[in-house]
Design a protein around this motif. Structure first.
Motif, mmCIF file in Angstrom:
data_model
loop_
_atom_site.group_PDB
_atom_site.id
_atom_site.type_symbol
_atom_site.label_atom_id
_atom_site.label_comp_id
_atom_site.label_asym_id
_atom_site.label_seq_id
_atom_site.Cartn_x
_atom_site.Cartn_y
_atom_site.Cartn_z
ATOM 1 N N HIS A 159 40.196 54.861 41.782
ATOM 2 C CA HIS A 159 39.726 53.553 41.304
ATOM 3 C C HIS A 159 40.848 52.526 41.277
ATOM 4 O O HIS A 159 40.618 51.340 41.577
ATOM 5 C CB HIS A 159 39.098 53.702 39.915
ATOM 6 C CG HIS A 159 37.853 54.531 39.911
ATOM 7 N ND1 HIS A 159 36.656 54.081 40.433
ATOM 8 C CD2 HIS A 159 37.629 55.796 39.467
ATOM 9 C CE1 HIS A 159 35.728 55.018 40.296
ATOM 10 N NE2 HIS A 159 36.300 56.070 39.710
ATOM 11 N N GLU A 166 41.321 51.388 44.841
ATOM 12 C CA GLU A 166 40.161 50.631 45.277
ATOM 13 C C GLU A 166 40.136 49.248 44.632
ATOM 14 O O GLU A 166 39.813 48.244 45.297
ATOM 15 C CB GLU A 166 38.883 51.402 44.943
ATOM 16 C CG GLU A 166 38.705 52.666 45.771
ATOM 17 C CD GLU A 166 37.463 53.451 45.380
ATOM 18 O OE1 GLU A 166 36.520 52.832 44.853
ATOM 19 O OE2 GLU A 166 37.438 54.675 45.601
ATOM 20 N N ASN A 167 40.481 49.177 43.357
ATOM 21 C CA ASN A 167 40.502 47.881 42.680
ATOM 22 C C ASN A 167 41.575 46.971 43.267
ATOM 23 O O ASN A 167 41.363 45.752 43.420
ATOM 24 C CB ASN A 167 40.742 48.070 41.179
ATOM 25 C CG ASN A 167 39.543 48.701 40.489
ATOM 26 O OD1 ASN A 167 38.419 48.620 40.982
ATOM 27 N ND2 ASN A 167 39.776 49.326 39.341
ATOM 28 N N THR A 189 40.340 45.690 46.532
ATOM 29 C CA THR A 189 39.267 44.709 46.292
ATOM 30 C C THR A 189 39.853 43.360 45.913
ATOM 31 O O THR A 189 39.421 42.312 46.412
ATOM 32 C CB THR A 189 38.322 45.213 45.195
ATOM 33 O OG1 THR A 189 37.724 46.456 45.612
ATOM 34 C CG2 THR A 189 37.221 44.198 44.916
ATOM 35 N N ARG A 190 40.868 43.371 45.033
ATOM 36 C CA ARG A 190 41.499 42.102 44.624
ATOM 37 C C ARG A 190 42.164 41.403 45.807
ATOM 38 O O ARG A 190 42.196 40.170 45.878
ATOM 39 C CB ARG A 190 42.526 42.373 43.522
ATOM 40 C CG ARG A 190 41.897 42.746 42.179
ATOM 41 C CD ARG A 190 42.925 42.662 41.055
ATOM 42 N NE ARG A 190 44.048 43.575 41.270
ATOM 43 C CZ ARG A 190 44.083 44.820 40.824
ATOM 44 N NH1 ARG A 190 43.033 45.317 40.163
ATOM 45 N NH2 ARG A 190 45.133 45.586 41.033
ATOM 46 N N LYS A 191 42.686 42.195 46.738
ATOM 47 C CA LYS A 191 43.334 41.612 47.914
ATOM 48 C C LYS A 191 42.325 41.166 48.969
ATOM 49 O O LYS A 191 42.705 40.537 49.965
ATOM 50 C CB LYS A 191 44.289 42.627 48.544
ATOM 51 C CG LYS A 191 45.513 42.942 47.697
ATOM 52 C CD LYS A 191 46.397 43.967 48.417
ATOM 53 C CE LYS A 191 47.644 44.282 47.614
ATOM 54 N NZ LYS A 191 48.507 45.284 48.308
ATOM 55 N N GLY A 192 41.069 41.540 48.778
ATOM 56 C CA GLY A 192 40.072 41.221 49.785
ATOM 57 C C GLY A 192 40.226 42.037 51.053
ATOM 58 O O GLY A 192 39.783 41.609 52.126
ATOM 59 N N ASP A 193 40.838 43.214 50.953
ATOM 60 C CA ASP A 193 41.094 44.061 52.116
ATOM 61 C C ASP A 193 39.937 45.049 52.276
ATOM 62 O O ASP A 193 40.038 46.233 51.965
ATOM 63 C CB ASP A 193 42.415 44.812 51.940
ATOM 64 C CG ASP A 193 42.923 45.432 53.230
ATOM 65 O OD1 ASP A 193 42.094 45.625 54.140
ATOM 66 O OD2 ASP A 193 44.125 45.735 53.325
ATOM 67 N N GLY A 194 38.824 44.534 52.768
ATOM 68 C CA GLY A 194 37.629 45.348 52.891
ATOM 69 C C GLY A 194 37.760 46.472 53.893
ATOM 70 O O GLY A 194 37.157 47.538 53.718
ATOM 71 N N LEU A 247 39.683 49.276 52.229
ATOM 72 C CA LEU A 247 38.845 49.771 51.139
ATOM 73 C C LEU A 247 37.775 50.714 51.686
ATOM 74 O O LEU A 247 37.517 51.780 51.117
ATOM 75 C CB LEU A 247 38.194 48.611 50.398
ATOM 76 C CG LEU A 247 37.210 48.991 49.277
ATOM 77 C CD1 LEU A 247 37.925 49.754 48.171
ATOM 78 C CD2 LEU A 247 36.534 47.737 48.720
ATOM 79 N N SER A 248 37.166 50.333 52.793
ATOM 80 C CA SER A 248 36.141 51.179 53.402
ATOM 81 C C SER A 248 36.713 52.517 53.828
ATOM 82 O O SER A 248 36.077 53.570 53.644
ATOM 83 C CB SER A 248 35.533 50.456 54.610
ATOM 84 O OG SER A 248 34.592 51.273 55.259
ATOM 85 N N GLN A 274 37.295 54.706 50.716
ATOM 86 C CA GLN A 274 36.050 55.207 50.122
ATOM 87 C C GLN A 274 35.343 56.211 51.016
ATOM 88 O O GLN A 274 34.553 57.028 50.541
ATOM 89 C CB GLN A 274 35.120 54.032 49.819
ATOM 90 C CG GLN A 274 35.632 53.119 48.723
ATOM 91 C CD GLN A 274 34.754 51.904 48.519
ATOM 92 O OE1 GLN A 274 34.104 51.420 49.457
ATOM 93 N NE2 GLN A 274 34.725 51.391 47.297
#
Length: 300
Positions: free
Chosen positions: A76, A79-80, A83-88, A91-92, A95
């Motif tokens: 987490h 992942e957080n 997410t804050r960096k906008g690095d989708g 992140l994918s 996950q």
């Protein structure tokens, strides 16, 4: 009427080995976590099981194997941060491993061989057939070996092992099968098995590679299997008994695999696997192949 056999739903991945061939890298890092390009080798294996329809995965682990569990768990904090960096994109990827399958873990307290590791799965598997995938062998997803083995097992019952032709001089490095042909060109009936035979005594050049679909009768045999070659409980010895006596839980069939296999259990083959897979990647391949050609022609 054609007999139907239970649908396979569970995969077992033995991952308790010490990885001594990769020391000192594996002193504190499980060999299964060594990266093949940008994913640990073990993730390729879990992905293969899932692609064959096996989303219930039991991993047989040991001491110092906690990173395996962490890899397939949620992170987490990471992942957080992504997410804050906008690095989708990253992140994918993070996950993906935690969403692959329903993961279970059991420890093989004492490393007593592959047969013993498989026996550790008995309480989880119960009385259903199941698949075993060894992490040293990576099978290219374009060559769905495991799915083919499951099809054969569901049609014929018993157990199915993966076989591959090797140089006869190398057969002493593998389990070896004596076989009879069947009506299917890629399927053979296994009549005997021997673990790492002398080339002069080998019944064929068909080597067992790291994929099995096993009848649960294997557990009863493994409980009474004495240590064999190397002082370990050999899965090959138990399968030999099934091949000899169909009433014990046989028959045993083999699928002769002619596709793409990447052996990550040997240092040289591990490096070759990385090069081959990197060359085939759409995002890495073009630039990497250009560099590799230049390196081979100009610098060697």
């Amino acid at each position: 009427m054609t007999q139907s056999f239970p649908r396979i739903s569970k995969a077992v991945i033995p991952a308790a080995g010490l990885g001594t061939r990769f020391l000192p890298a594996t002193k504190a890092t499980p060999k299964e976590m060594l990266p093949v390009v940008d994913k640990p080798a073990i993730q390729y294996v879990v992905e293969e099981a899932v692609a064959a329809g096996l989303s219930d995965v039991l991993m047989i682990t040991g001491r110092n194997k906690r990173p395996l569990e962490d890899h397939f768990d949620r992170n987490h904090e990471l992942e957080n941060a992504l997410t804050r960096k906008g690095d989708g994109e990253r992140l994918s990827k993070v996950q993906e491993s935690s969403d692959l399958a329903t993961m279970h873990y059991v420890r093989q307290g004492d490393p007593r061989g592959l047969g013993h590791a498989v026996l550790c799965a008995a309480p989880h598997v119960g009385d259903q057939p199941f698949a075993v995938l060894l992490g040293d062998d990576l099978i290219d997803p374009r060559d769905p070996l495991l799915a083919r083995m499951i099809d054969v097992q569901e049609r014929e019952g018993g157990s199915v092992i993966a076989l591959m032709e090797v140089d006869p001089a190398q057969i002493h490095m593998y389990g070896c099968a004596a076989v009879e042909p069947t009506a299917d060109g890629d399927v053979v009936r296994v009549t005997g098995l021997v673990e790492k035979p002398d080339p002069a005594d080998a019944p064929s050049n068909l080597a067992i590679i790291g994929r099995y679909v096993l009848d649960p009768a294997i557990f009863g045999i493994l409980r009474h299997t004495e240590p064999g070659r190397g002082g370990e409980i050999q899965l090959t010895d138990a399968l030999q008994l099934l091949a000899e006596d169909e009433k014990a839980g046989g028959p045993v069939h083999g699928v002769v695999f002619k596709g793409r296999r990447y052996d990550t259990g040997d240092r040289g083959d591990y490096l070759r696997a990385i090069v081959r897979l990197a060359c085939e990647r759409e995002d890495l391949g073009p630039d990497f192949r250009t560099w590799l050609r230049r390196y081979v022609t100009e610098e060697m």
